[in-house]
Design a protein around this motif. Structure first.
Motif, PDB file in Angstrom:
ATOM      1  N   LYS A 255      53.046  43.709 -29.237  1.00 45.83           N
ATOM      2  CA  LYS A 255      52.693  44.735 -30.211  1.00 45.83           C
ATOM      3  C   LYS A 255      53.831  45.730 -30.282  1.00 45.83           C
ATOM      4  O   LYS A 255      54.253  46.287 -29.258  1.00 45.83           O
ATOM      5  CB  LYS A 255      51.393  45.426 -29.818  1.00 45.83           C
ATOM      6  CG  LYS A 255      50.935  46.477 -30.832  1.00 45.83           C
ATOM      7  CD  LYS A 255      49.555  47.000 -30.484  1.00 45.83           C
ATOM      8  CE  LYS A 255      49.161  48.187 -31.357  1.00 45.83           C
ATOM      9  NZ  LYS A 255      48.979  47.818 -32.770  1.00 45.83           N
ATOM     10  N   SER A 256      54.332  45.983 -31.487  1.00 44.54           N
ATOM     11  CA  SER A 256      55.576  46.740 -31.626  1.00 44.54           C
ATOM     12  C   SER A 256      55.402  48.118 -32.237  1.00 44.54           C
ATOM     13  O   SER A 256      56.375  48.851 -32.393  1.00 44.54           O
ATOM     14  CB  SER A 256      56.576  45.933 -32.471  1.00 44.54           C
ATOM     15  OG  SER A 256      56.023  45.607 -33.734  1.00 44.54           O
ATOM     16  N   ALA A 257      54.173  48.488 -32.617  1.00 49.49           N
ATOM     17  CA  ALA A 257      53.943  49.818 -33.175  1.00 49.49           C
ATOM     18  C   ALA A 257      52.526  50.255 -32.839  1.00 49.49           C
ATOM     19  O   ALA A 257      51.630  49.426 -32.625  1.00 49.49           O
ATOM     20  CB  ALA A 257      54.153  49.824 -34.686  1.00 49.49           C
TER      21      ALA A 257
ATOM     22  N   LEU B 115      51.843  43.120 -42.334  1.00 48.93           N
ATOM     23  CA  LEU B 115      52.287  43.528 -40.999  1.00 48.93           C
ATOM     24  C   LEU B 115      51.760  44.901 -40.579  1.00 48.93           C
ATOM     25  O   LEU B 115      51.364  45.081 -39.431  1.00 48.93           O
ATOM     26  CB  LEU B 115      53.810  43.504 -40.920  1.00 48.93           C
ATOM     27  CG  LEU B 115      54.468  42.129 -40.779  1.00 48.93           C
ATOM     28  CD1 LEU B 115      55.984  42.259 -40.932  1.00 48.93           C
ATOM     29  CD2 LEU B 115      54.135  41.509 -39.440  1.00 48.93           C
TER      30      LEU B 115
ATOM     31  N   TYR C 250      48.452  45.630 -38.234  1.00 51.35           N
ATOM     32  CA  TYR C 250      48.404  45.606 -36.773  1.00 51.35           C
ATOM     33  C   TYR C 250      49.182  46.744 -36.121  1.00 51.35           C
ATOM     34  O   TYR C 250      49.287  46.794 -34.895  1.00 51.35           O
ATOM     35  CB  TYR C 250      48.900  44.252 -36.260  1.00 51.35           C
ATOM     36  CG  TYR C 250      47.872  43.159 -36.441  1.00 51.35           C
ATOM     37  CD1 TYR C 250      46.719  43.131 -35.664  1.00 51.35           C
ATOM     38  CD2 TYR C 250      48.042  42.174 -37.407  1.00 51.35           C
ATOM     39  CE1 TYR C 250      45.760  42.149 -35.838  1.00 51.35           C
ATOM     40  CE2 TYR C 250      47.091  41.180 -37.587  1.00 51.35           C
ATOM     41  CZ  TYR C 250      45.952  41.177 -36.803  1.00 51.35           C
ATOM     42  OH  TYR C 250      45.004  40.199 -36.982  1.00 51.35           O
ATOM     43  N   ASP C 251      49.662  47.690 -36.924  1.00 53.14           N
ATOM     44  CA  ASP C 251      50.304  48.874 -36.342  1.00 53.14           C
ATOM     45  C   ASP C 251      49.290  49.908 -35.859  1.00 53.14           C
ATOM     46  O   ASP C 251      49.623  50.757 -35.030  1.00 53.14           O
ATOM     47  CB  ASP C 251      51.234  49.541 -37.368  1.00 53.14           C
ATOM     48  CG  ASP C 251      52.490  48.731 -37.624  1.00 53.14           C
ATOM     49  OD1 ASP C 251      52.792  47.825 -36.821  1.00 53.14           O
ATOM     50  OD2 ASP C 251      53.168  48.992 -38.633  1.00 53.14           O
TER      51      ASP C 251
ATOM     52  N   HIS D  80      52.409  37.429 -38.074  1.00 52.29           N
ATOM     53  CA  HIS D  80      52.350  38.831 -37.654  1.00 52.29           C
ATOM     54  C   HIS D  80      53.078  38.996 -36.318  1.00 52.29           C
ATOM     55  O   HIS D  80      52.469  38.972 -35.254  1.00 52.29           O
ATOM     56  CB  HIS D  80      50.899  39.299 -37.546  1.00 52.29           C
ATOM     57  CG  HIS D  80      50.189  39.330 -38.865  1.00 52.29           C
ATOM     58  ND1 HIS D  80      49.537  38.232 -39.376  1.00 52.29           N
ATOM     59  CD2 HIS D  80      50.063  40.317 -39.788  1.00 52.29           C
ATOM     60  CE1 HIS D  80      49.027  38.553 -40.568  1.00 52.29           C
ATOM     61  NE2 HIS D  80      49.321  39.809 -40.836  1.00 52.29           N
ATOM     62  N   GLU D  81      54.372  39.194 -36.411  1.00 50.59           N
ATOM     63  CA  GLU D  81      55.210  39.270 -35.216  1.00 50.59           C
ATOM     64  C   GLU D  81      55.041  40.572 -34.442  1.00 50.59           C
ATOM     65  O   GLU D  81      55.666  40.759 -33.411  1.00 50.59           O
ATOM     66  CB  GLU D  81      56.686  39.092 -35.597  1.00 50.59           C
ATOM     67  CG  GLU D  81      57.048  37.731 -36.158  1.00 50.59           C
ATOM     68  CD  GLU D  81      56.779  37.595 -37.650  1.00 50.59           C
ATOM     69  OE1 GLU D  81      57.051  36.513 -38.209  1.00 50.59           O
ATOM     70  OE2 GLU D  81      56.289  38.581 -38.270  1.00 50.59           O
ATOM     71  N   ASN D  82      54.170  41.460 -34.939  1.00 52.12           N
ATOM     72  CA  ASN D  82      53.927  42.736 -34.254  1.00 52.12           C
ATOM     73  C   ASN D  82      52.572  42.758 -33.543  1.00 52.12           C
ATOM     74  O   ASN D  82      52.083  43.831 -33.185  1.00 52.12           O
ATOM     75  CB  ASN D  82      54.014  43.898 -35.247  1.00 52.12           C
ATOM     76  CG  ASN D  82      53.012  43.757 -36.400  1.00 52.12           C
ATOM     77  OD1 ASN D  82      52.532  42.664 -36.676  1.00 52.12           O
ATOM     78  ND2 ASN D  82      52.714  44.854 -37.070  1.00 52.12           N
TER      79      ASN D  82
END
Length: 388
Positions: free
Chosen positions: A367-369, A160, A163-164, A209-211
């Protein structure tokens, strides 16, 4: 002495630095550029590039002059503009994959190359591998017979946090997911072996990959004249067991070096021992291929330096990079529209233009980060190298 600059000093840049340093009698890294100059300074110290100037923008760097070749190692969404700017400034370019996220971007680079008279090479360093050279030699020999099927598994695994990083995981900044930024290597190799397909169908998903907005898994079927290729692009495969297997009418040959040649019994079933003579011929052919003098990025850098020194075209140019992007674009279009897409794509296709994927592609997750840097090294599967 060829004067080299590197724009973008993130994860993939050390591969370029080491490659240039391997040819210290032919070139010198004289400039490093990064929007975070501290990162460029760190690379300068790490590799002992004491004579290299550090710049915060490629515009500032080009204005200073004195460059012959620029390696572009920045995020995909920046490749077009930096490449065009360098070419228009009279500087040759070696650009990391993907060449550009859109066909329009690729063509803008090609126009700038033609107008400037300079050289553009799109990084496809996996052509410079001994196992790839052996496979291509076997396919080109024709001993395996007409190709029936090619199985391509571009299998990678990313956690994970991958993708931050600020530019990853969005259609706008990264340009796509694993199909564009991981399978690009295998897609280039497939095109090198077989040429372009007539059409493609595909499905896309984000399985783990939920982010990230983008896909982390796609499966495509490529249609050739009387042949099919299946392409799995993945960032979810534990073990990263990558493979290419070419099934010919007479024998199968693989990137791993396996050779199998069946022969028929009177009833059509395979005979127990197969065609041992053909297996031996294909094995001997592979073993007779001379090892490459330089592999990976170093092999491609050697070729680009030689092209500059002799005035010839590089072995891998922008047209090769464009063909890869065209097939990737067709895979995305097929997956988004859930239909077969014919090749080549025309310039009046909406998918030719930059921004269409950003507009039409599914957002699997938000996208979470967004971080500017990450700790840890790049681990690379043995099957292909260089996915940043």
């Amino acid at each position: 002495m060829i004067r080299v600059a590197i724009v973008g000093t993130g994860n993939i840049s050390p591969s370029h630095v080491r490659s240039y340093q391997a040819f210290a009698d032919r070139c010198e890294v004289v400039a490093l550029c990064d929007i975070v100059p501290e990162k460029a300074e760190a690379v300068r110290r790490e590799f002992g590039l004491d004579g290299a100037a550090v710049y915060a923008s490629h515009g500032e760097m080009l204005a200073a002059g004195g460059l012959d070749l620029v390696s572009i190692c920045t995020p995909p969404g920046t490749h077009e503009q930096i490449s065009v700017d360098c070419l228009e400034a009279g500087v040759n370019v070696l650009c990391e994959k993907p060449m550009a996220p859109s066909l329009a971007g690729c063509d803008a680079i090609l126009r700038a190359e033609e107008a400037s008279g300079k050289l553009f090479s799109s990084v496809a360093q996996n052509r410079y591998r001994d196992d790839v050279a052996r496979l291509k030699s076997a396919v080109d020999s024709g001993l395996a017979g007409p190709v029936s099927h090619v199985q391509v598994d571009s299998a990678w695994w990313r956690g994970l946090p991958y993708y931050d990083l600020w530019w990853r995981g969005t259609w706008e900044q990264e340009g796509g997911g694993c199909t564009l930024n991981h399978a690009v290597h295998h897609i280039d190799l497939l095109l090198w072996l077989l040429g372009a397909p007539e059409s493609v169908t595909a499905v896309l998903t984000n399985a783990a990959h939920e982010n990230a907005e983008v896909e982390d898994l796609s499966v495509a079927v490529l249609s050739y004249d009387r042949a099919l290729a299946t392409m799995t692009s993945s960032a979810v495969h534990h073990g990263e067991n990558q493979q290419m297997v070419v099934q010919g009418r007479e024998a199968s040959i693989s990137l791993a070096g396996d050779v199998v040649a069946e022969v028929s019994q009177p009833n059509g079933f395979p005979a127990p021992d197969g065609n041992r003579e053909l297996v031996e011929r294909l094995t001997a052919l592979a073993q007779g291929v001379e090892p490459l003098a330089h592999t990976g990025h170093q092999g491609q850098v050697d070729d680009v330096l030689t092209a500059l020194e002799t005035g010839r075209r590089p072995a891998i140019d922008g047209h090769d990079g464009r063909r890869t992007i065209e097939l990737i674009t067709a895979i995305y279009q097929a997956g988004i529209e859930r239909r077969a897409v014919d090749l080549p794509l025309s310039a009046d296709s909406p998918y030719y233009q930059a921004g269409t994927l950003t507009e039409r592609a599914p957002r699997f997750f938000a996208k979470s980060a967004s971080v500017t840097d990450q700790a840890g090294s790049i681990s690379v599967s043995g099957a292909t190298e260089g996915n940043s």
